[in-house]
Design a protein around this motif. Structure first.
Motif, PDB file in Angstrom:
ATOM      1  N   CYS A  76      -9.925 -13.034  64.320  1.00 39.56           N
ATOM      2  CA  CYS A  76      -8.982 -13.637  63.374  1.00 39.56           C
ATOM      3  C   CYS A  76      -8.519 -12.669  62.298  1.00 39.56           C
ATOM      4  CB  CYS A  76      -9.632 -14.841  62.689  1.00 39.56           C
ATOM      5  SG  CYS A  76     -10.196 -16.083  63.848  1.00 39.56           S
ATOM      6  N   GLN A  77      -9.066 -11.472  62.264  1.00 37.27           N
ATOM      7  CA  GLN A  77      -8.735 -10.522  61.194  1.00 37.27           C
ATOM      8  C   GLN A  77      -8.224  -9.231  61.832  1.00 37.27           C
ATOM      9  OE1 GLN A  77      -9.006 -11.727  58.195  1.00 37.27           O
ATOM     10  NE2 GLN A  77     -10.317 -13.506  58.648  1.00 37.27           N
ATOM     11  N   PRO A  78      -7.537  -8.410  61.027  1.00 37.29           N
ATOM     12  CA  PRO A  78      -7.131  -7.097  61.547  1.00 37.29           C
ATOM     13  C   PRO A  78      -8.365  -6.303  61.973  1.00 37.29           C
ATOM     14  CG  PRO A  78      -6.122  -7.547  59.397  1.00 37.29           C
ATOM     15  CD  PRO A  78      -7.118  -8.630  59.635  1.00 37.29           C
ATOM     16  N   MET A  79      -8.242  -5.481  62.999  1.00 33.60           N
ATOM     17  CA  MET A  79      -9.397  -4.778  63.573  1.00 33.60           C
ATOM     18  C   MET A  79     -10.204  -4.001  62.532  1.00 33.60           C
ATOM     19  SD  MET A  79     -10.186  -5.439  66.616  1.00 33.60           S
ATOM     20  CE  MET A  79     -11.421  -4.162  66.894  1.00 33.60           C
ATOM     21  N   ASP A  80      -9.549  -3.416  61.526  1.00 33.69           N
ATOM     22  CA  ASP A  80     -10.324  -2.576  60.602  1.00 33.69           C
ATOM     23  C   ASP A  80     -11.096  -3.390  59.571  1.00 33.69           C
ATOM     24  OD1 ASP A  80      -8.351  -3.302  58.880  1.00 33.69           O
ATOM     25  OD2 ASP A  80      -7.648  -1.256  58.458  1.00 33.69           O
ATOM     26  N   HIS A  81     -11.118  -4.715  59.723  1.00 30.47           N
ATOM     27  CA  HIS A  81     -11.969  -5.533  58.853  1.00 30.47           C
ATOM     28  C   HIS A  81     -13.374  -5.715  59.432  1.00 30.47           C
ATOM     29  CE1 HIS A  81      -8.813  -7.634  56.153  1.00 30.47           C
ATOM     30  NE2 HIS A  81      -8.371  -6.457  56.546  1.00 30.47           N
TER      31      HIS A  81
END
Lengths: 431, 431
Positions: A76-81
């Motif tokens: 659910c979040q951008p990969m770098d999170h």
């Protein structure tokens, strides 16, 4: 009294909190390819969820869904999170993977710390983590929780009993995390070394990762001279720290501020009646990286009715009696390996280990149970041994309604790995 | 430009910072039984330390001091302030143990994160930790640093090459942490599997825990198709994250805001001249649980003169060429195992692994080197093999001044464990 105020919330407040968090979780889920598709098709939005019971508007999520959307479909979040992942350990077939943001790790560590506080561990205790690290969530999960609680954490890892013992002694370890089958093995090791377990400083063991019976717990407590607490978790729901016994040892509190737990009839998918056995279904309420809705755990248990004497308001589940998918069907009878363990562990002649083998005789499926016998009963008296064999077979038949072949073997003769114990071997395909 | 502003401080400011932190460290040390006795006897207080050079007023701390004061003698805080310990892994003899407060863990993770940033890893990278966890500081140390930097961390643990490969591929891993000997083994594994290492997404490997030569690094880079960066650390100084190469690969920056590093003549204890080889001596500046003053690491290196092109002002040490205590004396010559590795790894016929054996012939100590040869050179031509054997022996003699027996063995025939490689076996006592 508690590690967190949430543990004593009145049910009404708890359900209000669950509802708020469920709404937020639905909103987060709508950002993942998998759930946005699935919820979008049903036209579901956070506004449709105004009580924990509204969760039934949602379809179940299964292990197959996780596999089909491996590896990124539920994110659910951008990969770098993301700062961590744990994956199932197979090298064949499609694995599953769970991804964690820093928030997820923090909240997970907090839940594990609450579990450890609930069994009586406190800042100042020395805690030896005797479980493997790496991709297995039991290792790092318990480790982070122990540090969060402020315990002096000894990351011993799995195996090497001699070194484990040295660490236990040198640092006056008061609590340990240990897999039940290794706990029983370690008891034999202490006996061989001539070490009285009661001479050690330990008083608390967390035992989890393998379902086990009340009889196995009693045995671990007796043999190791400590209190053993049952722990429940699974990687899909973070890892350990989902449900945990408190000092009353009367069932495992599910942290209902972090999860919604349901018990359903695994055939119909409908809620089981209060107190009835069924399949546990779990929803995360505090995960922002990879929330999962109504996950079919396949684990069989029930809600324990009534309030716990500890004062925590979070409902308790009973120990896991098996998995919906490891039920054995032999001669038309449904058999769970836990029933066999329960019967064996209640017999004083039986040592620490056993192995269930399925094989074919002609066209018939047969069940063989290899049982380790304590040295004092493993005598050169054929009549005595045959008598014991019959006694065990009869005890098992009473429990599972099928008479298994029983093979008596010497104490410590069944191979024992360092990871989860293998309790069932299916030889039928190879025959 | 840097992960922390401290990395670019002018020398003068850096030394001022060191002095402040040294004073604070001395004040902390006075709370431990060991240092309060030792410093008390010399009448030393924080006021006696007004520049980093004043550190020479202090006596050295040795491994034997740590053993003699095991386990609690160097602790400066109340016991319930500690949340982690790492201990040397022996089961015989007196071990050593290092205790960490939460502050110590935070500062350690920060130092490791700086190392990883310095080699080019960034938030968004996927990082596979292929080293063992548990009491070995290399595992948890790198793990915490990776999460701190915000990398997506895959806690793969040691061994199981098939699974490692699956994880590397499935998650498009861009950076790994791997022990040099396992890196070479993994290269063979990839070759056997027919996998082109350049088809993988990885670009960076952190290699540490075992001293290794520049030749070994080159080989790892060539065989794996990535950049390999040397890492230095030891449990007494936290673990990894003490000194690390930057992208220039021109020596390892010691984090001088967290440590004072000295190079001394191991015989006299006096400072080595700038740029000269000697023993590295380390003092912690950011540890409040168990600070250590002037620790004799036994590791041999030198300061690399001049400034690094990366702009970091922290001095660089050269790769470790051996340990003061693993020097072999054969026929009167001082020999370091690293010299042998260097010579072997520069020869194209040599495969990944070697083993040094010491044995007695009559009263004479002899040196035998078993050398794995690449398949294409391991031919059934006795003349060619004898020629190669002589060539290797001559190359080694040029390096170590002694002619060793050389035994050529097949690629992958020297047993390889999962932990640190055993490079030297001493058979003399058993003869």
């Amino acid at each position: 009294m508690y590690y967190e105020a949430a543990e004593g919330l009145a049910r009404e407040s708890l359900e209000k909190l669950q509802t708020e968090r469920l709404k937020r979780t639905i909103a987060t889920c709508l950002r993942s390819p998998f759930y946005s598709g699935r919820l979008g098709a049903l036209g579901l939005t956070p506004d449709d969820f105004n009580s924990p019971a509204d969760i039934r508007k949602l379809p179940f999520t299964t292990k197959d869904d996780l596999r089909a959307n491996y590896p990124y479909g539920l994110l659910c979040q951008p990969m770098d999170h993301y700062v961590r992942l744990h994956a199932s350990s197979g090298t064949t077939g499609t694995p599953t993977a769970i991804f964690y943001t820093q928030n997820d790790l923090d909240s997970w560590a907090g839940l594990v710390a609450r579990c450890m506080y609930a069994v009586g561990l406190r800042k100042g205790d020395v805690f030896q983590n005797m479980s493997g690290y790496g991709l297995f969530t039991g290792g790092l999960g318990i480790h982070y929780g122990a540090e969060r609680l402020g315990l002096l954490t000894v990351p011993a890892g799995a195996g090497n009993s001699k070194r484990q013992l040295k660490l236990l002694r040198d640092f006056h370890v008061s609590g340990v995390h240990i897999i039940p089958s290794y706990a029983l093995h370690f008891a034999s090791f202490l006996k061989e070394e001539g070490v009285d377990p009661r001479s050690l400083n330990w008083r608390i063991a967390l035992i989890g990762a393998e379902p086990h019976t009340e009889e196995a717990r009693q045995r671990i407590q007796d043999l190791l001279g400590l209190k053993a607490f049952n722990s429940y978790g699974m990687t899909e729901m973070n890892g350990p720290g989902v449900a945990f016994e408190c000092e009353k040892q009367a069932g495992m509190h599910v942290w209902e501020d972090a999860y919604i737990a349901e018990i359903i009839n695994p055939e119909t998918g409908e809620p089981a009646a209060e107190g009835e056995m069924g399949e546990l279904v779990m929803t995360t309420l505090c995960r922002d990286g990879m929330p999962i809705l109504r996950y079919r755990t396949r684990d069989l248990t029930r809600f324990i009715p009534g309030a716990c004497a500890c004062g925590r308001t979070h409902r308790r589940i009973d120990r896991i009696t098996g998995r919906a998918d490891d039920m054995l069907i032999i001669k038309g009878c449904n058999i769970y390996p836990m029933q066999i363990e329960q019967a064996l562990m209640s017999m004083p002649e039986v040592a620490q280990n056993y192995l269930i083998e399925l094989f074919k005789e002609g066209e018939m499926d047969q069940l063989r149970v290899k049982v380790e016998i304590k040295d004092e009963f493993f005598v050169e008296d054929m009549r005595a041994l045959t008598g014991l064999q019959k006694k065990i077979a009869a005890r098992l038949r009473d429990e599972i309604l099928v008479t298994p072949r029983v093979e008596l073997v010497q104490h410590d003769s069944i191979p024992k790995g360092e990871g989860k114990a293998v309790r069932v071997v299916d030889l039928r395909a190879k025959q």
